[in-house]
Design a protein around this motif. Structure first.
Motif, PDB file in Angstrom:
ATOM      1  N   ARG A   1     -11.770 -13.170  11.372  1.00  0.00           N
ATOM      2  CA  ARG A   1     -11.213 -13.026  10.021  1.00  0.00           C
ATOM      3  C   ARG A   1     -10.987 -11.557   9.682  1.00  0.00           C
ATOM      4  NH1 ARG A   1     -15.055 -16.800   8.926  1.00  0.00           N
ATOM      5  NH2 ARG A   1     -16.378 -15.266   7.903  1.00  0.00           N
ATOM      6  N   GLU A   2     -11.951 -10.725  10.025  1.00  0.00           N
ATOM      7  CA  GLU A   2     -11.833  -9.292   9.734  1.00  0.00           C
ATOM      8  C   GLU A   2     -10.640  -8.684  10.461  1.00  0.00           C
ATOM      9  OE1 GLU A   2     -12.681  -5.974   7.670  1.00  0.00           O
ATOM     10  OE2 GLU A   2     -13.812  -7.837   7.478  1.00  0.00           O
ATOM     11  N   LEU A   3     -10.492  -9.030  11.716  1.00  0.00           N
ATOM     12  CA  LEU A   3      -9.377  -8.490  12.495  1.00  0.00           C
ATOM     13  C   LEU A   3      -8.030  -9.005  11.996  1.00  0.00           C
ATOM     14  CD1 LEU A   3     -10.941  -8.626  16.054  1.00  0.00           C
ATOM     15  CD2 LEU A   3     -10.521  -6.587  14.653  1.00  0.00           C
ATOM     16  N   LEU A   4      -7.980 -10.265  11.597  1.00  0.00           N
ATOM     17  CA  LEU A   4      -6.728 -10.808  11.064  1.00  0.00           C
ATOM     18  C   LEU A   4      -6.344 -10.129   9.758  1.00  0.00           C
ATOM     19  CD1 LEU A   4      -7.129 -14.611  11.806  1.00  0.00           C
ATOM     20  CD2 LEU A   4      -5.473 -13.044  12.825  1.00  0.00           C
ATOM     21  N   ASP A   5      -7.345  -9.729   8.971  1.00  0.00           N
ATOM     22  CA  ASP A   5      -7.059  -9.010   7.722  1.00  0.00           C
ATOM     23  C   ASP A   5      -6.455  -7.637   7.988  1.00  0.00           C
ATOM     24  OD1 ASP A   5      -7.926 -11.046   6.125  1.00  0.00           O
ATOM     25  OD2 ASP A   5      -9.900 -10.180   5.724  1.00  0.00           O
ATOM     26  N   GLN A   6      -6.642  -7.122   9.193  1.00  0.00           N
ATOM     27  CA  GLN A   6      -6.163  -5.787   9.521  1.00  0.00           C
ATOM     28  C   GLN A   6      -4.820  -5.792  10.245  1.00  0.00           C
ATOM     29  OE1 GLN A   6      -7.851  -3.124   8.350  1.00  0.00           O
ATOM     30  NE2 GLN A   6      -9.141  -4.683   7.411  1.00  0.00           N
ATOM     31  N   ARG A   7      -4.232  -6.957  10.414  1.00  0.00           N
ATOM     32  CA  ARG A   7      -2.963  -7.045  11.142  1.00  0.00           C
ATOM     33  C   ARG A   7      -1.878  -6.274  10.425  1.00  0.00           C
ATOM     34  NH1 ARG A   7      -2.338 -10.675  15.830  1.00  0.00           N
ATOM     35  NH2 ARG A   7      -4.362 -11.602  15.908  1.00  0.00           N
ATOM     36  N   PHE A   8      -1.080  -5.616  11.188  1.00  0.00           N
ATOM     37  CA  PHE A   8       0.049  -4.862  10.668  1.00  0.00           C
ATOM     38  C   PHE A   8       1.314  -5.669  10.933  1.00  0.00           C
ATOM     39  CE2 PHE A   8       3.606  -2.012  11.527  1.00  0.00           C
ATOM     40  CZ  PHE A   8       3.669  -1.328  10.328  1.00  0.00           C
ATOM     41  N   VAL A   9       2.102  -5.857   9.895  1.00  0.00           N
ATOM     42  CA  VAL A   9       3.365  -6.562  10.059  1.00  0.00           C
ATOM     43  C   VAL A   9       4.480  -5.534   9.878  1.00  0.00           C
ATOM     44  CG1 VAL A   9       4.847  -8.383   9.161  1.00  0.00           C
ATOM     45  CG2 VAL A   9       2.369  -8.690   9.165  1.00  0.00           C
ATOM     46  N   GLY A  10       5.180  -5.269  10.952  1.00  0.00           N
ATOM     47  CA  GLY A  10       6.261  -4.288  10.900  1.00  0.00           C
ATOM     48  C   GLY A  10       7.612  -4.967  10.730  1.00  0.00           C
ATOM     49  N   VAL A  11       8.421  -4.429   9.859  1.00  0.00           N
ATOM     50  CA  VAL A  11       9.776  -4.944   9.661  1.00  0.00           C
ATOM     51  C   VAL A  11      10.740  -3.769   9.628  1.00  0.00           C
ATOM     52  CG1 VAL A  11       9.041  -7.019   8.404  1.00  0.00           C
ATOM     53  CG2 VAL A  11       9.535  -4.930   7.147  1.00  0.00           C
ATOM     54  N   ASP A  12      11.999  -4.067   9.881  1.00  0.00           N
ATOM     55  CA  ASP A  12      12.974  -2.974   9.827  1.00  0.00           C
ATOM     56  C   ASP A  12      13.264  -2.604   8.371  1.00  0.00           C
ATOM     57  OD1 ASP A  12      15.111  -4.574   8.753  1.00  0.00           O
ATOM     58  OD2 ASP A  12      15.587  -5.271  10.763  1.00  0.00           O
ATOM     59  N   ALA A  13      13.931  -1.495   8.162  1.00  0.00           N
ATOM     60  CA  ALA A  13      14.163  -0.947   6.822  1.00  0.00           C
ATOM     61  C   ALA A  13      14.935  -1.910   5.928  1.00  0.00           C
ATOM     62  CB  ALA A  13      14.902   0.382   6.929  1.00  0.00           C
ATOM     63  N   THR A  14      15.863  -2.660   6.475  1.00  0.00           N
ATOM     64  CA  THR A  14      16.658  -3.595   5.675  1.00  0.00           C
ATOM     65  C   THR A  14      15.775  -4.683   5.073  1.00  0.00           C
ATOM     66  OG1 THR A  14      18.541  -3.213   7.140  1.00  0.00           O
ATOM     67  CG2 THR A  14      18.636  -5.155   5.730  1.00  0.00           C
TER      68      THR A  14
END
Length: 91
Positions: free
Chosen positions: A47-60
């Motif tokens: 749970r702790e690690l999932l809370d730290q996930r980074f979701v990257g998206v493009d600028a648009t």
């Protein structure tokens, strides 16, 4: 969790009251204290690690989401109706 060979050791220090509660919970669950604590720690770590996930998206995509979030909130008529009702909630 997998049933891989268990060859690692972790030593913990805790007060007797905490140990007793963990022991009773393990007994109720029908598990050894080691198994109970391992599963609990593993679940908490996931749970702790999932809370730290980074979701990257493009600028648009980022700009589109930011625009939506910056707009004033709009009431959803069905939700307003639901919140005004005196329904008895059932679990």
């Amino acid at each position: 969790m997998s049933s891989a060979k268990k060859d690692e050791t972790i030593n913990l220090r805790m007060d007797a009251k905490t140990r007793d509660v963990i022991s009773r919970a393990a007994a109720v669950a029908g598990k050894s204290v080691t198994s109970f604590m391992t599963e609990a720690a593993y679940s908490s770590a996931q749970r702790e690690l999932l809370d730290q996930r980074f979701v990257g998206v493009d600028a648009t995509v980022f700009d589109a989401v930011e625009t939506l979030l910056s707009e004033p909130a709009r009431a959803n008529s069905r939700l307003v109706e639901l919140f005004r009702s005196n329904r008895a909630w059932i679990d």
